[in-house]
Structures are given as C-alpha cells and as structure tokens.
Write an enzyme that holds these catalytic residues in place. Structure first.
Site, mmCIF file in Angstrom:
data_model
loop_
_atom_site.group_PDB
_atom_site.id
_atom_site.type_symbol
_atom_site.label_atom_id
_atom_site.label_comp_id
_atom_site.label_asym_id
_atom_site.label_seq_id
_atom_site.Cartn_x
_atom_site.Cartn_y
_atom_site.Cartn_z
ATOM 1 N N TYR A 107 0.859 -1.183 0.000
ATOM 2 C CA TYR A 107 0.000 0.000 0.000
ATOM 3 C C TYR A 107 0.894 1.231 0.000
ATOM 4 O O TYR A 107 1.726 1.405 0.887
ATOM 5 C CB TYR A 107 -0.905 -0.018 1.231
ATOM 6 C CG TYR A 107 -1.827 1.186 1.304
ATOM 7 C CD1 TYR A 107 -2.971 1.240 0.508
ATOM 8 C CD2 TYR A 107 -1.562 2.242 2.171
ATOM 9 C CE1 TYR A 107 -3.815 2.323 0.561
ATOM 10 C CE2 TYR A 107 -2.415 3.333 2.229
ATOM 11 C CZ TYR A 107 -3.540 3.364 1.421
ATOM 12 O OH TYR A 107 -4.379 4.449 1.487
ATOM 13 N N LEU A 108 0.744 2.050 -1.033
ATOM 14 C CA LEU A 108 1.596 3.237 -1.138
ATOM 15 C C LEU A 108 0.975 4.378 -0.337
ATOM 16 O O LEU A 108 -0.235 4.593 -0.395
ATOM 17 C CB LEU A 108 1.775 3.621 -2.600
ATOM 18 C CG LEU A 108 2.488 2.541 -3.442
ATOM 19 C CD1 LEU A 108 2.333 2.817 -4.920
ATOM 20 C CD2 LEU A 108 3.958 2.454 -3.068
ATOM 21 N N ARG A 110 -10.265 0.582 -23.058
ATOM 22 C CA ARG A 110 -11.403 1.316 -23.633
ATOM 23 C C ARG A 110 -11.114 2.807 -23.573
ATOM 24 O O ARG A 110 -10.097 3.218 -23.025
ATOM 25 C CB ARG A 110 -12.653 1.035 -22.800
ATOM 26 C CG ARG A 110 -12.391 1.358 -21.328
ATOM 27 C CD ARG A 110 -13.622 1.401 -20.473
ATOM 28 N NE ARG A 110 -13.272 1.310 -19.062
ATOM 29 C CZ ARG A 110 -12.906 2.321 -18.294
ATOM 30 N NH1 ARG A 110 -12.824 3.528 -18.793
ATOM 31 N NH2 ARG A 110 -12.595 2.137 -17.021
#
Ligand code: ADP
Length: 450
Positions: free
Chosen positions: A202-203, A291
């Site tokens: 987790y940054l 997309r």
C-alpha cells in the site's frame, strides 16, 4: 470505412460517439431502454432501437439485445463507450463470431487486462514497472500472511476481477489482515463472480497518473502523455487534468515510451489507458483499461486530437493518423465530473431538470446529455455531464473552470457543482500539490453543503 455504427451506451458518451460519426459521415444507431425513450442520445442518433426495460442487465448489458439491434439496423460496427459492455470479453467474442466489428481491442487483450493478475504479469514481462506484491494470486490466509510479512505493512488486498474501486481492502497491521482478506474475496465473488485476490504494497502518498496509449493492432503504438486523476472519492475520479502537475517532460517521455512499447509489444488495437501510482519519481503499474476513459477529453484538448475518430479509423483497418513525433502537449486541460448527487453525503439525486444552461466561450467544452425538462432516471450511474476547460497554462485553465462553473445552471436536481467551486478555493488544488488521499481528507473535515 464503416457506413453505420451502433453505440451500445447512453448519456454523454453516446453523444460523444454520435458526434464523431456525424463528422465522419457515418450513420449512427442509438440503443435505449424504455426508461431512456426521451433521452438525448435517442434524439440525436440517425436511428434508435429500444432494446429492453429499465434495468441495465436487461437492456444495455444484454448481449443478445445489442447484437439483434445491430443485425436489424445493418450496423457494421459497435462502439461500446465506457462501462456497460466495453470491457466484456464474452460480448467481444460474440461480435467476432457474428462478424461485427468492435471499436476497441481484441477479446484476447480484454481478457488479459480484465484480470488484474494476468495484466500485471503481462505488463511486468513487457518491462512496465509494477507495485511490489504477490506474484499472482494468493490462495489462503496463510499465504497472505507470508506475502504481507515479506513486502511489509500496510498492504492492500485486491480482487483480481475488481473494478470501480470495489474488491479492494487495506490492512495496516497483521491483525487487520484476516478481515481484509476475507472481505476482498467476498466482494470479488459477489460483485464479479471471482473470489481470487492478490496483495500489493500500500503506497502512502501516491498520485494516480495514467498514460493514454493508442495502437494500430499491427505492432505500431504511440502515447499521448498522461492525466493526473488523483482527486478521488471512494477510489472514483472526480477531477482530472493534463499534463500532470508533477510530471516533467523527461518523465513523460520515459513512461510514455515504456507504455507505447508495451502496447506495441502485444499488437494492441485502439485506445488504452495504462494506470500507475506515482510516488517520489517512481511509477507503479496498477491496471490497464482497454477502452475510452471518461476523462479522455483532457487529452484531446492538450494533444488536439479526436480520440473517438481515431478509434473508429483503427477499427476499420486504417493506420494510426498520427506518429509519435506529431504529438506534443499544448497548454493545460481540466475536467470535472458533474454528478446528480446531493452533498454532503453524495446520495443520488435523480429527477426532472427544470432548467439547464451550459457554459461556453473560449476553451470550454461541456459534454452532457441534459436538456431543459429532461428527467434523469434513477436506474443508471449519476454522471450527468463533464465540464472540460483548456487554457494556455494551468492558472488560466483554473480561472476558466471557475468562470465556466459560474455560468452553468442545472436546476431541479442536486449536483456536485458546489464541491468544485469549493475545490477551486483550496491551496492544494491551486498549486496542484495533492495525492490520492487529499480529497477524502478534505471531505472528512466537512464537505461543502454540510
Ligand atoms: P479499480 O479497478 O477498482 O479502479 P485500481 O487498481 O485502478 O482499482 O485502483 C483504484 C484506486 O485505488 C487507485 O487510483 C488508488 O487510489 C487506489 N489504490 C490502488 N492500489 C493501491 C496501492 N497499492 N496503494 C495505495 N492505493 C492504491
């Protein structure tokens, strides 16, 4: 080139595609649910087909209904917009079987990138830097404990099939791991039908930086720089800008080259976005979206290119309309997402729009399907428009955004406009000095409208 394209979407993005079709001399077919019979995309397209009742599962997400509409109207290609069927591998396979062109990448690439574990493995092999974490899926809690201890807390448990901010759980300490692990698995299973999870470091204070790439499907690809989408609420973007305030021309050229080479390396076709967390000069890949993104207009503004037109050209077999050396960013663009939501809790606020006035003037683009007297149905997501501005530099873009928000009138429903007016008074936003947690912290101090 195609003569007729069906747009398997609604709202502002359906209009966006219809507009590109009209400029290219291509006929457009809208599809709609019964709840959208009066919607703007139905009015604006050359033809419209009702494909089912209000619930999206029985209309916009119904593969047989969309394919039938295509066959009835003789459309040769489908543009999926974003959301709905845009990253649905089964849908794209069905189109491949029916000989209908999909305006997007192959079903194979959608499959690879739709699974975050295979996406990460593929990108790592292509030389893209990734967040430290488990190599692949983590089968049980014991394995999770081992991996988490190795990479060090805090860690984030992510559902490999997750999306839209769902299926992600933070564990700050070993004690929080069992809960986070089982919740992420349960969410992955309930929302996406796949309980498999993986673990990432987790940054602490990263920015969300994403790189726009474009491939011709035959081994050529370019990048169109980055967007900074760090201002998020519940992992959902609300304010996006290009260029990124923290990204230098050297960093842009380097990460852009890495992403374009990765896209070229898999013969990627059409528009794609490679998403990173960026901290202290380092990029860490998190996922690739196969997309057009909601926030594509900021890139269109600074690169002066029509990305939807380019998607259509590539899908019809034409080569890319631009080479890397033709592409240089100019000025600064910002987009804000206008949602029909009531502050301070962001609860949905559908209903009748009694008055609508769009802002205008130099460097202002309003992408919205609203009109006076339109009733926003309660069945779909709450995005009702995107206000996008362009200026010669960031201060000019900020001033223009404030000016445009002042001109905008949407009466009858609540919107997130007051949030943006407030954000434009915040030092962190004015200086561009924010990370992915800034907005949540700002809101926790008391959101506008509280
Ligand atoms: P989704 O597919 O649900 O959008 P992403 O993997 O793109 O999920 O992550 C969405 C957001 O969650 C990121 O923009 C970031 O704010 C946060 N996030 C994801 N991974 C990490 C991580 N390793 N450390 C910190 N924050 C993260």
């Amino acid at each position: 080139m195609f003569d007729k394209i069906l747009i398997a979407n609604r709202g502002e993005i359906a209009l966006r595609v219809i507009r590109a079709c009209r400029e290219m001399g291509i006929a457009s077919v809208a599809v709609h649910s019964t709840a959208d019979a009066d919607a703007m995309h139905v009015r604006m397209a050359d033809e419209a087909v009702c494909i089912g009742p209000a619930p999206a599962a029985r209309s916009y997400l119904s593969i047989p209904a969309v394919i039938s509409a295509c066959e009835i109207t003789g459309a040769q290609a489908i543009h999926p917009g974003y959301g709905f069927l845009s990253e649905n591998q089964k849908f794209v396979r069905a189109l491949e079987d029916h000989d209908i062109a999909f305006i997007g990448p192959t079903s194979e690439h959608i499959g690879i990138m739709g699974d975050k574990i295979t996406a990460k493995e593929t990108m790592r092999e292509l030389g893209v830097p990734c967040v430290p974490g488990s190599d692949g899926g983590v089968p049980d809690l014991d394995a999770a404990k081992t991996v988490a201890a190795e990479i060090g807390y805090p860690v984030i448990i992510k559902a490999t099939a997750g999306g839209g901010g769902r299926g992600m759980k933070l564990a700050r300490t070993p004690a929080e791991l069992p809960d986070a692990f089982s919740t992420a698995r349960a969410e992955g299973k309930a929302a996406f039908g796949n309980p498999e999870v993986y673990i990432e470091k987790y940054l602490g204070k990263p920015r969300h930086i994403e790189v726009q790439v474009f491939g011709d499907g035959k081994g050529a690809a370019v990048h169109l720089g980055e967007r900074d989408c760090s201002l998020q609420r519940r992992h959902q973007k609300v304010f996006e800008e290009a260029p990124g305030p923290a990204i230098t021309p050297e960093l842009r050229a380097e990460i852009g080259r890495v992403c374009a080479e990765a896209a070229a390396g898999i013969n990627y076709a059409g528009a794609g976005t490679v998403e990173f967390l960026y901290e202290e000069g380092e990029f860490y890949f998190i996922e690739m979206n196969t997309r057009l993104q909601v926030e594509h207009p900021v890139t269109e503004y600074v690169y002066d290119q029509d990305l939807v037109r380019e998607q259509i050209r590539v899908a019809s077999g034409l080569p890319l309309g631009f080479a890397q050396e033709d592409l240089a960013p100019r000025g600064h663009a910002i987009e804000v997402r206008l949602n029909a939501e009531k502050l301070p809790d962001f609860s949905p606020s559908p209903g009748r729009v009694t008055q609508y006035h769009a802002p205008g003037g130099l460097g202002v683009r309003m992408d919205s399907a609203l009109y006076d007297g339109y009733t926003i149905p309660p069945h779909y997501d709450s995005l009702i428009g995107k206000l996008v501005v362009h200026g010669r530099d960031r201060p000019e873009a900020l001033a223009r955004l404030d000016r445009a928000l002042g001109e905008l009138i949407i009466d009858g429903v609540d919107t997130t406009v007051p949030l943006f007016r407030e954000l434009l008074r915040q030092e962190a936003v004015l200086t561009g000095n924010y990370d992915i947690h800034w907005l949540e912290e700002f809101l926790s101090r008391g959101a506008p409208g509280a």
